[in-house]
Design an enzyme around this catalytic site. Sequence first.
Site: not given
Length: 402
Positions: A75, A204, A296, A300, A394
Site C-alpha cells: 500500500h 480511517y 490499534p 503498530k 506510519y
Amino acid sequence: MQTLTTQVAIIGAGPSGLLLGQLLANKGIDNIIIERVSGEYVLGRIRAGILEQGLVDLLAEAGVDERMKQQGHFHDGFEIAHYGKRFRIDLKTLTEGSAVMCYGQTEVTRDLMQARENIAATTYYESSDVQINDADSDTPSVSFTHNGEQFTLNCDYIAGCDGFHGVSRKSIPDENKTEFERLYPFGWLGLLSDTPPVANELIYCKTERGFALASMRSNTRSRYYLQVRLTDKVENWSDADFWDELKKRLPQDAAERLVTGPSLEKSIAPLRSFVCEPMQYGRLFLVGDAAHIVPPTGAKGLNLAASDVATLFRLLCQVYDGSDDAAVERYSQIALKRVWHAERFSWWMSNMLHEFKDEQVDSQTSQTFERFMNSELDFYLNNEAGQTVIATQYVGLPYEKV
C-alpha cells in the site's frame, strides 16, 4: 521429571516468538518454544494485517517471505476522512519511496509455523504450569508441564513472547519494574467477512457518530471496525446492524460500493496504551505484547514486536559469536526508544480520530477537548509537513542500531 537444555528458551509461539526462533535457528543458535495453547488456537486469533518495511525485511531475512511476496499487497498510501472531507496520505511520495504491506498476521504466523516445522525445531504446544526460575542468575530455567509430564528447561537466556497476560512480565518482581498505562473509554467492534474490500487502501474515518476503519486482508476478505462504548456487547450487534452503522460512518461513495455479507468473526477489543520498564530482568527479556500494548489505530502492535525481535536477535548474535559478551544488557534501552515513539504515535492517532464525548466530565470540557483535537488534525492534514510527519511514523521508524 525430564530435564532439557537449550541456549534460548522462548515462551510463546505467536509471531514474535516464532520469528525470533527462526532467526536464531538460522544462525545455529538452539532454541525451544513453550506455548500455553494449541497451534490451531494460535492460528485462530484474528489480528492486524499491516506490516512495516522493517518487518517485511525481517521476514525475508528469516526466509519466510515467499507466500507473502505472492499474496501480500503493498500500500503506497491510506485515507483519512475527517467529518466527510477526505485526505490521502501518500506514503510513497512523502517518505521518498516507503510503503506498507497488507498481509494478515494469521498468515505470517502460519508461514512461521511451517518454517519451524521444516527445520524440525522443538515446540511444546499446550503446556501448562509454566514458571520462570532464577532469571536474575547465570543459570535461568523454565519449568512446565506437557502431556501430564513435568519438564525443566535449562537455558542461557529466556525470551518472554507470551503476551500481555503471560507469565513472563509477572515473573519480574514489582520492585524491579514500572508499568505505565492509559485506558481508553471505548473499544473497537471488528467484523471479518469474505467480501471484497471497499477500497484498495485503508480508510480511517472520524465522524460525529464515532470512528470507523475500512481495512482488508486480501482482495476477497475484508476487516472493518467501529468505535463502540466499552459497555457494549457483541451480541447487541447483528451483522445487519454493523453494516448499517458502517455505511453511516464511511464516506458516501465508499458506502455506496460497500459489499456486505455474513461475518466470519465479530468481537469487541478494548483499547489501551501500556509499557513496562525495563524490558528485561537478568536474563529474561520481554518481547512484544509482554512489554507493551498500543491501541490499534496506528497499526503498530505486530510491527513493534518485530522491532523487539530484531533488537534481541542481533544482540544475542553478538553474544554467541563472541564479539560482545555483555551485548544483551543494552536490550531494554535500545528497544524502549522505539517503543515510546510508537506508543506516542498510536496515542496521537487515537486522540485525533475518535470521539471522546463520553469521557469528559462536563459538556464544556468535552467541547473544548473536541475543538483542540479537530484543530490539530485539521492542521496536520492540510499541510504537507504535517502529512509527512504522519506518513513517516506510519511506515515505521528505522530499527535502532545495536
